[in-house]
Design a protein around this motif. Structure first.
Motif, PDB file in Angstrom:
ATOM      1  N   LEU A 117     -26.671 112.180   7.543  1.00  0.00           N
ATOM      2  CA  LEU A 117     -26.138 112.038   8.877  1.00  0.00           C
ATOM      3  C   LEU A 117     -26.678 111.475   9.479  1.00  0.00           C
ATOM      4  CD1 LEU A 117     -28.282 115.634   9.977  1.00  0.00           C
ATOM      5  CD2 LEU A 117     -25.848 115.201   9.924  1.00  0.00           C
ATOM      6  N   LYS A 118     -27.683 109.664   9.329  1.00  0.00           N
ATOM      7  CA  LYS A 118     -27.972 108.555  10.188  1.00  0.00           C
ATOM      8  C   LYS A 118     -26.124 107.533   9.710  1.00  0.00           C
ATOM      9  CE  LYS A 118     -31.962 107.274   9.833  1.00  0.00           C
ATOM     10  NZ  LYS A 118     -33.646 107.462   9.678  1.00  0.00           N
ATOM     11  N   GLN A 119     -25.032 108.046   8.033  1.00  0.00           N
ATOM     12  CA  GLN A 119     -24.310 107.274   7.982  1.00  0.00           C
ATOM     13  C   GLN A 119     -22.916 107.982   8.510  1.00  0.00           C
ATOM     14  OE1 GLN A 119     -24.255 106.794   3.671  1.00  0.00           O
ATOM     15  NE2 GLN A 119     -25.623 105.701   3.543  1.00  0.00           N
ATOM     16  N   LYS A 120     -23.553 109.038   8.708  1.00  0.00           N
ATOM     17  CA  LYS A 120     -22.673 110.006   9.635  1.00  0.00           C
ATOM     18  C   LYS A 120     -21.887 109.340  11.518  1.00  0.00           C
ATOM     19  CE  LYS A 120     -19.589 113.366   8.825  1.00  0.00           C
ATOM     20  NZ  LYS A 120     -19.741 115.302   8.534  1.00  0.00           N
ATOM     21  N   GLY A 121     -23.325 108.550  11.630  1.00  0.00           N
ATOM     22  CA  GLY A 121     -23.127 108.069  12.852  1.00  0.00           C
ATOM     23  C   GLY A 121     -23.810 108.375  14.118  1.00  0.00           C
ATOM     24  N   ALA A 122     -25.159 109.201  13.474  1.00  0.00           N
ATOM     25  CA  ALA A 122     -25.354 110.152  14.588  1.00  0.00           C
ATOM     26  C   ALA A 122     -26.351 109.546  14.963  1.00  0.00           C
ATOM     27  CB  ALA A 122     -26.935 111.224  14.040  1.00  0.00           C
ATOM     28  N   HIS A 123     -26.472 109.206  16.716  1.00  0.00           N
ATOM     29  CA  HIS A 123     -27.539 108.346  17.509  1.00  0.00           C
ATOM     30  C   HIS A 123     -29.208 108.110  17.423  1.00  0.00           C
ATOM     31  CE1 HIS A 123     -29.421 106.896  21.286  1.00  0.00           C
ATOM     32  NE2 HIS A 123     -29.418 106.154  21.500  1.00  0.00           N
ATOM     33  N   SER A 124     -29.418 109.372  16.078  1.00  0.00           N
ATOM     34  CA  SER A 124     -30.911 109.327  15.396  1.00  0.00           C
ATOM     35  C   SER A 124     -30.959 110.733  15.449  1.00  0.00           C
ATOM     36  CB  SER A 124     -32.369 109.473  16.868  1.00  0.00           C
ATOM     37  OG  SER A 124     -32.236 110.603  17.379  1.00  0.00           O
ATOM     38  N   VAL A 125     -32.509 110.604  13.886  1.00  0.00           N
ATOM     39  CA  VAL A 125     -32.026 111.975  12.697  1.00  0.00           C
ATOM     40  C   VAL A 125     -33.249 111.398  13.150  1.00  0.00           C
ATOM     41  CG1 VAL A 125     -31.812 113.280  10.926  1.00  0.00           C
ATOM     42  CG2 VAL A 125     -29.920 111.195  11.687  1.00  0.00           C
ATOM     43  N   ASN A 126     -34.188 112.763  13.350  1.00  0.00           N
ATOM     44  CA  ASN A 126     -35.602 113.588  12.574  1.00  0.00           C
ATOM     45  C   ASN A 126     -35.735 114.639  12.468  1.00  0.00           C
ATOM     46  OD1 ASN A 126     -37.342 110.857  14.532  1.00  0.00           O
ATOM     47  ND2 ASN A 126     -36.139 111.344  16.587  1.00  0.00           N
ATOM     48  N   THR A 127     -36.911 115.170  11.925  1.00  0.00           N
ATOM     49  CA  THR A 127     -36.920 116.396  11.134  1.00  0.00           C
ATOM     50  C   THR A 127     -38.282 117.297  11.779  1.00  0.00           C
ATOM     51  OG1 THR A 127     -38.336 115.367   9.495  1.00  0.00           O
ATOM     52  CG2 THR A 127     -35.306 115.014   9.204  1.00  0.00           C
ATOM     53  N   VAL A 128     -37.992 118.195  11.680  1.00  0.00           N
ATOM     54  CA  VAL A 128     -39.403 119.666  11.819  1.00  0.00           C
ATOM     55  C   VAL A 128     -39.332 120.527  10.591  1.00  0.00           C
ATOM     56  CG1 VAL A 128     -38.229 120.769  13.618  1.00  0.00           C
ATOM     57  CG2 VAL A 128     -40.293 121.040  12.910  1.00  0.00           C
ATOM     58  N   THR A 129     -40.554 120.448  10.621  1.00  0.00           N
ATOM     59  CA  THR A 129     -40.868 121.563   9.100  1.00  0.00           C
ATOM     60  C   THR A 129     -41.854 122.296   8.932  1.00  0.00           C
ATOM     61  OG1 THR A 129     -41.045 122.087   6.813  1.00  0.00           O
ATOM     62  CG2 THR A 129     -41.987 119.811   7.741  1.00  0.00           C
ATOM     63  N   LEU A 130     -41.963 123.843   9.119  1.00  0.00           N
ATOM     64  CA  LEU A 130     -42.577 124.083   9.203  1.00  0.00           C
ATOM     65  C   LEU A 130     -43.734 124.076   8.336  1.00  0.00           C
ATOM     66  CD1 LEU A 130     -44.446 127.235  11.089  1.00  0.00           C
ATOM     67  CD2 LEU A 130     -43.169 127.692   9.024  1.00  0.00           C
ATOM     68  N   LEU A 131     -43.582 123.751   6.883  1.00  0.00           N
ATOM     69  CA  LEU A 131     -44.644 123.640   6.159  1.00  0.00           C
ATOM     70  C   LEU A 131     -44.650 122.445   5.271  1.00  0.00           C
ATOM     71  CD1 LEU A 131     -44.812 128.008   4.352  1.00  0.00           C
ATOM     72  CD2 LEU A 131     -46.233 126.326   6.302  1.00  0.00           C
ATOM     73  N   ASP A 132     -44.986 122.033   4.884  1.00  0.00           N
ATOM     74  CA  ASP A 132     -45.390 120.625   4.089  1.00  0.00           C
ATOM     75  C   ASP A 132     -46.238 120.456   2.463  1.00  0.00           C
ATOM     76  OD1 ASP A 132     -44.552 118.298   2.928  1.00  0.00           O
ATOM     77  OD2 ASP A 132     -45.400 116.888   4.706  1.00  0.00           O
ATOM     78  N   LYS A 133     -46.010 120.639   1.713  1.00  0.00           N
ATOM     79  CA  LYS A 133     -46.297 120.484   0.275  1.00  0.00           C
ATOM     80  C   LYS A 133     -46.521 118.676  -0.145  1.00  0.00           C
ATOM     81  CE  LYS A 133     -44.841 124.354  -1.673  1.00  0.00           C
ATOM     82  NZ  LYS A 133     -44.008 125.376  -3.124  1.00  0.00           N
TER      83      LYS A 133
END
Ligand code: IMP
Ligand code: MG
Length: 182
Positions: A117-133
């Protein structure tokens, strides 16, 4: 309780607390932004978490979905990802994208999509996950927002599945071991 469930790892009350805490944080972090916030759910596991975030983030935003699958046998992570449903937008330059995921395991899905998504030119990309292992990581990746870190156990419910089952459970749970040998 569903008869295939061994134990509940995160009950409905705790999920609600997690959703409220993360939504507050996201609302705070994005309220001064001038680009448009886009919640981008990764199908299918994120849909329940996504629907809860949508009703708790106190800002205007749009939503979209993507779907990815790993090539071949997903348990033998070849590392190759296949986008089976892409974002239906041409210009991403005015978008602050927040990718919504159910769980981070090897880290491949979210590190790949963030880069894509960064390469497609998005102004910013962040992530939210309910769970993480975190103990399962194969590539270095840290989500921007994490609901809860869990040990290396396979979990179902609240959107997460085993063989497309159990997504409807309102809690996150661990299955009985005999379920896998059925
Ligand atoms: P990653 O690319 O290895 O981080 O994979 C994340 C994806 O693997 C998630 O979106 C889930 O679809 C799946 N996954 C990983 N762990 C679990 C689990 O415990 N239960 C259900 N799905 C899981
Ligand atoms: Mg998934």
């Amino acid at each position: 309780m569903n008869q295939d469930i061994k134990s509940i790892l995160i009950d409905e009350k705790e999920i609600q607390q997690i959703v409220e805490r993360i939504s507050k944080q996201i609302t705070e972090d994005y309220k001064e932004r001038e680009s448009n916030l886009l919640l981008l759910g990764i199908l299918k596991g994120s849909v329940v978490f996504m629907a809860d975030l949508m009703r708790n983030i106190d800002l205007p935003f749009e939503i979209d979905f993507m779907k990815v699958s790993s090539y071949g046998n997903s348990s033998k992570s070849s590392g190759k990802l296949n986008i089976t449903l892409d974002i239906k937008r041409e210009d991403l330059s005015n978008l602050d994208i927040l990718i919504v995921e159910d769980i981070v395991d090897s880290g491949r899905t979210l590190s790949y999509l963030t880069e894509y998504l960064k390469q497609k030119g998005a102004h910013s990309v962040n992530t939210v996950t309910l769970l993480d292992k975190p103990s399962r990581r194969e590539v270095q990746f840290t989500p921007t927002y994490t609901g809860k870190q869990i040990p290396d156990e396979f979990v179902v419910g609240y959107g997460l599945d085993y063989a497309e089952k159990y997504r409807y459970l309102p809690y996150v749970a661990i299955l009985k071991s005999e379920v896998y040998s059925k």
